[in-house]
Design an enzyme around this catalytic site. Sequence first.
Site, PDB file in Angstrom:
ATOM      1  N   ASP A 215       0.799  -1.159   0.105  1.00 19.49           N
ATOM      2  CA  ASP A 215      -0.095   0.120   0.069  1.00 19.49           C
ATOM      3  C   ASP A 215       0.561   1.238  -0.041  1.00 19.49           C
ATOM      4  OD1 ASP A 215      -1.894   1.997   0.440  1.00 19.49           O
ATOM      5  OD2 ASP A 215      -2.157   1.349   2.590  1.00 19.49           O
TER       6      ASP A 215
ATOM      7  N   ASP B 134      -1.959   5.655  -5.011  1.00 13.71           N
ATOM      8  CA  ASP B 134      -2.245   4.879  -3.886  1.00 13.71           C
ATOM      9  C   ASP B 134      -2.477   3.235  -4.359  1.00 13.71           C
ATOM     10  OD1 ASP B 134      -2.960   3.530  -1.772  1.00 13.71           O
ATOM     11  OD2 ASP B 134      -4.491   5.187  -0.988  1.00 13.71           O
TER      12      ASP B 134
END
Lengths: 442, 39
Positions: free
Chosen positions: A36, A223
């Site tokens: 992430d 992201d």
Amino acid sequence: DSGDADVVALKNYLDAQYYGEIAIGTPPQKFTVVFDTGSSNLWVPSSKCYFSIACLLHPKYKSSRSSTYEKNGKSAAIHYGTGAISGFFSNDAVTVGDLVVKDQEFIEATKEPGITFVLAKFDGILGLGFREISVGNAAPVWYNMLKQGLIKEPVFSFWLNRNADDEEGGELVFGGVDPNHFKGKHTYVPVTQKGYWQFDMGDVLIGSAPTGFCENGCSAIADSGTSLLAGPTPIITMINHAIGAAGVVSQQCKTVVDQYGETILDLLLSETQPKKICSQIGLCTFDGTRGVSMGIESVVDKENAKLSNGVGDAACSACEMAVVWIQSQLRQNMTQERILNYINELCERLPSPMGESAVDCAQLSTMPTVSLTIGGKVFDLSPEEYVLKVGEGPAAQCISGFIALDVAPPRGPLWILGDVFMGKYHTVFDFGNEQVGFAEAV
Amino acid sequence: ERSDGTVRVGLKKLKLDSKNRLAARVGSKQDKPLRGYSG
């Protein structure tokens, strides 16, 4: 140290589509994690997690079985919208690919309340953001890779395979890029706010028509831990309208358009500064940069007082959105009547905050291309790229890849470019030069 | 680890179906925070 005032709900981890395997300890204990770039901590469930259902259903780290474990014990909590993951820090060797990162600080989660992680396919999260947003100031894994000389180049890159039929989901490359997975050259933009992989983004185009909303600059975050593409409500509403996404009818919005639409139009035509219009007609006050809610109820608000609380805010927001929409239409030389009809229709396409919108799978061919401008270059997304198909055959459902997220200036307006964007564009995270690069993925 | 000095980690992709979409909806209020931003 993440006070609620500074927290905005960003994502639902159950939507995270890409994950991979790491190991912690010696001998290695395997975990499936989401890589992430929108967070910076590594956490996995702990063997000391006894009362959370999520822990019962996922593998747990047992420090007693690792010869490289080092006690840390500092407590840690990562806060979520309606709960938190908490536990304590430990240090151990972390294996990522063939690299063994020694003495990596990570969180052993002892509480995972709620259902978020119960049904998740993954066990934990490996954050690839900057240390500035790391809970407990723990060094992210890639910092230690660099410090321990494990990678030649201070770079990692993502290729997310968009072909649903392929077994290979994608590839994360530490230390460089895989030339087989992109074509052409990357367009690089500097990181503007260390913490997230954040950069400046230019205008957003719908079907090659500029919306104008970001022409003076928006921020964006790359992201990998988010599935969709999140952006400011005025633009997501315009996209929803263009792709036929079902939205929530907003009566406040319609009332503002009905009562003030023509006035806003006239003021824009008379070249009044757009940011001052809503304060000029009494729906907002002007703080020097933009309209802000007056905190008192206007006539419009009183008429709709039953509809929601805080209608003063709603009328101000609706007015500011109407200004953006009308500006966008004026740029395209639309007639006054058409503009007012259009913005009235837009009110019906207002997205729920952070909510998904359904679209008709049979209408993909009629939907426009949506483009983002990054580093002066236009990055297109076709309907097949921004619509997610859920399920197969006649039971298939289609979900718009766009959701609304509003962050006020000076931090915003902000876009979150998740897997929908990173699937189309191979992404390089260059921490040596603090820049992000995008090139078409293959 | 390749000769070019890179290390590659294979990623798996979750196939979206009605079951995990339902799961997503159930958990939709448990969102990850965006640290450092006010809404």
